[in-house]
Design an enzyme around this catalytic site. Sequence first.
Site, PDB file in Angstrom:
ATOM      1  N   GLU A  41       0.782  -1.159  -0.091  1.00 22.01           N
ATOM      2  CA  GLU A  41      -0.174  -0.031   0.065  1.00 22.01           C
ATOM      3  C   GLU A  41       0.805   1.198  -0.070  1.00 22.01           C
ATOM      4  OE1 GLU A  41      -2.325   2.589   3.196  1.00 22.01           O
ATOM      5  OE2 GLU A  41      -2.733   0.395   3.232  1.00 22.01           O
ATOM      6  N   ARG A  45       1.508   9.924   0.796  1.00 21.86           N
ATOM      7  CA  ARG A  45       2.206  11.043   1.666  1.00 21.86           C
ATOM      8  C   ARG A  45       3.694  11.682   1.196  1.00 21.86           C
ATOM      9  NH1 ARG A  45       1.423   8.981   7.749  1.00 21.86           N
ATOM     10  NH2 ARG A  45      -0.698   8.119   7.629  1.00 21.86           N
ATOM     11  N   LYS A 128     -10.806  -0.374   7.272  1.00 15.69           N
ATOM     12  CA  LYS A 128      -9.549   0.001   7.896  1.00 15.69           C
ATOM     13  C   LYS A 128     -10.106   0.255   9.333  1.00 15.69           C
ATOM     14  CE  LYS A 128      -5.539   2.641   7.461  1.00 15.69           C
ATOM     15  NZ  LYS A 128      -4.827   3.908   6.741  1.00 15.69           N
TER      16      LYS A 128
END
Length: 209
Positions: A41, A45, A128
């Site tokens: 994943e 960022r 999640k």
Amino acid sequence: MSAILDQIEKMRVVPVVAIENAQDTMQLADMLIEGGLPCAEITFRTAAAVDAMRIMAQRGDILVGAGTVLKVNQVKAAVDVGAQFMVSPGFNPKVVGYCVENNITVTPGISTPSDIEAALEFGLEALKFFPAEAFGGLKTLKAMSGPYGAVKFIPTGGISPNNLVDYLQFPKTLACGGTWIAKSNLISEGHFDQILSNAREAVELVKSV
């Protein structure tokens, strides 16, 4: 459940990575695959995120997802370069709605029953739980998930080799987000041997469940 989620459930751990330099992508992928975790994943960022997704997806031997997805245009950018699933830190109806309408696997972040019920309105089956440890960890997840029998969770945030098995033993845990496996400093400083070791350790812990 989608074929992508089936793959994730078989691996039980999803390495979560922030790549500062796209040139590190291939070696990172090599270590994850060799370590037995052919999945990443890649989070939005860093400025290198989309390039890293493209490079990794072009290999064809590793499952690539986009993390820290906050906007619909990020979903589009990730899908355009081959990312196969989307992960967000919170529940954004616009992002989730776009993914559902376009048959894109998405696991939005949740931390309350209200979040779960909002996700259920979109027909989602896996969510999640984030940030897992900061929100009370496994104890909270067990209590919160009780009324929602069909939903499975991917706890992320504060998961480590010390508590991974505990989370995976909970029947409603689909997989765990592995932020410790390939931390940014390990990638940027070239400690790929440690990443390989971390991946192998995670796989052995999964086998023990």
